[in-house]
Design a protein around this motif. Structure first.
Motif, PDB file in Angstrom:
ATOM      1  N   THR A   6       0.847  -1.181   0.000  1.00 39.12           N
ATOM      2  CA  THR A   6       0.000   0.000   0.000  1.00 39.12           C
ATOM      3  C   THR A   6       0.885   1.234   0.000  1.00 39.12           C
ATOM      4  O   THR A   6       2.064   1.173   0.318  1.00 39.12           O
ATOM      5  CB  THR A   6      -0.915   0.026   1.242  1.00 39.12           C
ATOM      6  N   ASP A   7       0.309   2.360  -0.353  1.00 37.66           N
ATOM      7  CA  ASP A   7       1.094   3.588  -0.302  1.00 37.66           C
ATOM      8  C   ASP A   7       0.643   4.443   0.869  1.00 37.66           C
ATOM      9  O   ASP A   7      -0.342   4.153   1.527  1.00 37.66           O
ATOM     10  CB  ASP A   7       1.020   4.356  -1.625  1.00 37.66           C
ATOM     11  N   THR A  16      -5.350  -5.592  12.391  1.00 37.12           N
ATOM     12  CA  THR A  16      -5.815  -6.686  13.245  1.00 37.12           C
ATOM     13  C   THR A  16      -4.833  -6.882  14.393  1.00 37.12           C
ATOM     14  O   THR A  16      -3.758  -6.261  14.428  1.00 37.12           O
ATOM     15  CB  THR A  16      -5.920  -7.999  12.443  1.00 37.12           C
ATOM     16  N   ALA A  17      -5.171  -7.763  15.299  1.00 29.74           N
ATOM     17  CA  ALA A  17      -4.286  -8.066  16.429  1.00 29.74           C
ATOM     18  C   ALA A  17      -2.932  -8.585  15.944  1.00 29.74           C
ATOM     19  O   ALA A  17      -1.917  -8.421  16.631  1.00 29.74           O
ATOM     20  CB  ALA A  17      -4.952  -9.073  17.355  1.00 29.74           C
ATOM     21  N   ASP A  18      -2.892  -9.181  14.750  1.00 27.91           N
ATOM     22  CA  ASP A  18      -1.621  -9.673  14.200  1.00 27.91           C
ATOM     23  C   ASP A  18      -0.654  -8.541  13.872  1.00 27.91           C
ATOM     24  O   ASP A  18       0.546  -8.764  13.742  1.00 27.91           O
ATOM     25  CB  ASP A  18      -1.867 -10.499  12.934  1.00 27.91           C
ATOM     26  N   ASP A  19      -1.169  -7.304  13.712  1.00 28.86           N
ATOM     27  CA  ASP A  19      -0.335  -6.151  13.377  1.00 28.86           C
ATOM     28  C   ASP A  19       0.245  -5.463  14.605  1.00 28.86           C
ATOM     29  O   ASP A  19       1.004  -4.502  14.479  1.00 28.86           O
ATOM     30  CB  ASP A  19      -1.151  -5.123  12.577  1.00 28.86           C
ATOM     31  N   PRO A  25       5.340   4.231   9.724  1.00 30.31           N
ATOM     32  CA  PRO A  25       4.677   3.518   8.638  1.00 30.31           C
ATOM     33  C   PRO A  25       4.786   2.010   8.817  1.00 30.31           C
ATOM     34  O   PRO A  25       5.698   1.515   9.447  1.00 30.31           O
ATOM     35  CB  PRO A  25       5.411   3.979   7.383  1.00 30.31           C
ATOM     36  N   MET A  26       3.821   1.300   8.234  1.00 25.55           N
ATOM     37  CA  MET A  26       3.793  -0.156   8.323  1.00 25.55           C
ATOM     38  C   MET A  26       4.724  -0.741   7.260  1.00 25.55           C
ATOM     39  O   MET A  26       4.979  -0.105   6.231  1.00 25.55           O
ATOM     40  CB  MET A  26       2.370  -0.670   8.138  1.00 25.55           C
ATOM     41  N   PRO A  27       5.239  -1.947   7.468  1.00 23.75           N
ATOM     42  CA  PRO A  27       6.168  -2.551   6.514  1.00 23.75           C
ATOM     43  C   PRO A  27       5.577  -2.718   5.119  1.00 23.75           C
ATOM     44  O   PRO A  27       6.309  -2.705   4.134  1.00 23.75           O
ATOM     45  CB  PRO A  27       6.475  -3.922   7.122  1.00 23.75           C
ATOM     46  N   SER A  28       4.260  -2.848   5.007  1.00 21.39           N
ATOM     47  CA  SER A  28       3.642  -3.049   3.696  1.00 21.39           C
ATOM     48  C   SER A  28       3.538  -1.762   2.879  1.00 21.39           C
ATOM     49  O   SER A  28       3.182  -1.808   1.713  1.00 21.39           O
ATOM     50  CB  SER A  28       2.248  -3.651   3.869  1.00 21.39           C
ATOM     51  N   MET A  29       3.843  -0.620   3.477  1.00 21.32           N
ATOM     52  CA  MET A  29       3.742   0.645   2.754  1.00 21.32           C
ATOM     53  C   MET A  29       4.910   0.789   1.793  1.00 21.32           C
ATOM     54  O   MET A  29       6.052   0.474   2.133  1.00 21.32           O
ATOM     55  CB  MET A  29       3.706   1.813   3.729  1.00 21.32           C
ATOM     56  N   LEU A  30       4.625   1.300   0.603  1.00 17.95           N
ATOM     57  CA  LEU A  30       5.675   1.493  -0.390  1.00 17.95           C
ATOM     58  C   LEU A  30       6.742   2.458   0.114  1.00 17.95           C
ATOM     59  O   LEU A  30       7.921   2.266  -0.112  1.00 17.95           O
ATOM     60  CB  LEU A  30       5.071   2.034  -1.693  1.00 17.95           C
ATOM     61  N   PRO A  36       9.939   8.932  10.434  1.00 17.86           N
ATOM     62  CA  PRO A  36      10.447   8.040  11.481  1.00 17.86           C
ATOM     63  C   PRO A  36       9.357   7.091  11.959  1.00 17.86           C
ATOM     64  O   PRO A  36       8.176   7.456  11.998  1.00 17.86           O
ATOM     65  CB  PRO A  36      10.841   9.003  12.610  1.00 17.86           C
ATOM     66  N   ARG A  37       9.748   5.885  12.306  1.00 18.31           N
ATOM     67  CA  ARG A  37       8.787   4.911  12.830  1.00 18.31           C
ATOM     68  C   ARG A  37       8.307   5.375  14.190  1.00 18.31           C
ATOM     69  O   ARG A  37       9.083   5.731  15.058  1.00 18.31           O
ATOM     70  CB  ARG A  37       9.436   3.539  12.968  1.00 18.31           C
TER      71      ARG A  37
END
Length: 68
Positions: A6-7, A16-19, A25-30, A36-37
């Motif tokens: 995702t961007d 979800t609770a798994d996240d 930003p989340m690891p799935s973000m482009l 900064p995290r």
């Protein structure tokens, strides 16, 4: 070929609770390194807003009922 990342332009993201623990930003973000995290407390309220990019996260199923 389709990219499933995702961007950072998406401003509402359901997690979800798994996240957890949640960070932006989340690891799935482009653009995972666009700011900064920052870890976001979402467990108690079921919602969190990133202070850097304004992305609103909602926890699927809502806030946790109690502490373990």
């Amino acid at each position: 070929m389709q990219n499933h990342a995702t961007d950072n332009k998406q401003r509402q993201i359901e997690v979800t609770a798994d996240d957890l623990p949640l960070h932006c930003p989340m690891p799935s973000m482009l653009l995972w390194n666009s700011h900064p995290r920052v870890f976001l407390p979402i467990e108690d309220t079921g919602e969190a807003l990133c202070p850097y990019c304004g992305t609103r996260y909602t926890l699927r199923g809502g806030a946790a009922g109690g502490h373990h």
